[in-house]
Design an enzyme around this catalytic site. Sequence first.
Site, mmCIF file in Angstrom:
data_model
loop_
_atom_site.group_PDB
_atom_site.id
_atom_site.type_symbol
_atom_site.label_atom_id
_atom_site.label_comp_id
_atom_site.label_asym_id
_atom_site.label_seq_id
_atom_site.Cartn_x
_atom_site.Cartn_y
_atom_site.Cartn_z
ATOM 1 N N GLY A 1 -33.221 2.855 13.883
ATOM 2 C CA GLY A 1 -32.512 1.854 14.649
ATOM 3 C C GLY A 1 -31.346 1.166 13.994
ATOM 4 O O GLY A 1 -30.787 0.267 14.593
ATOM 5 N N THR A 2 -30.942 1.569 12.804
ATOM 6 C CA THR A 2 -29.814 0.863 12.201
ATOM 7 C C THR A 2 -29.282 1.612 10.989
ATOM 8 O O THR A 2 -29.929 2.500 10.452
ATOM 9 C CB THR A 2 -30.230 -0.559 11.773
ATOM 10 O OG1 THR A 2 -29.073 -1.302 11.426
ATOM 11 C CG2 THR A 2 -31.164 -0.528 10.588
#
Length: 211
Positions: A17-18
């Site tokens: 997610g990042t």
Amino acid sequence: MVIMGNELQLENKILKGTTTVGIRVNDGVILAADRRASAGFFVANKMVRKVLYITDKIGITTAGSVADLQFIYDVLKNIYHYNSITKYGPISIKGIATRLANVLSATKYFPYIVQILIGGYDDQPRLFNLDYLGDITEENYVATGSGSPVAMGVLEDEYNPKMTLDEAADLAKRAVFSAIKRDSFTGTGVIVAKIHSKGHEELEFYLNKKM
């Protein structure tokens, strides 16, 4: 380190997610991160802020559970402000990182799902990487999150400790954008923070300005 069972699930939650990047050079520290938040394979938010500030000269990047990250961010601010009003005075960046490592280590059996970079400038530039178990390392350059293998390849190839702060900012931007091209959990654009002896400056870059 061998990761099994629940630990593997936690590691996956942090990685997915990042992409965040930290770079330390003689003139200061760069913190950078993308702006996409994912819920599984769904893009939950395109404009999330993952670069935050404890003071004008101390910042963090965040990866992991949003609720846990919000709590840890409050903890970090409280650590700094509490020390500032006591006889001990303002705490150093290393001191903040060490205190947070103690908090994370004490809760490792019911951990906060976070991966944190803490960087800034007190008497010199400092950059620390902390995981959810409380492991802490001081780095010259580092990448975290799902796009970190791609971003780290760019950093490994081009980092030079003698580069200027502007050159380091450009390198961090390109490292995160490289991850955006290859990692579906990283996206939208990049926030780049330049932290130096006089404070910080922030730059934003986007794949599509209409987003």
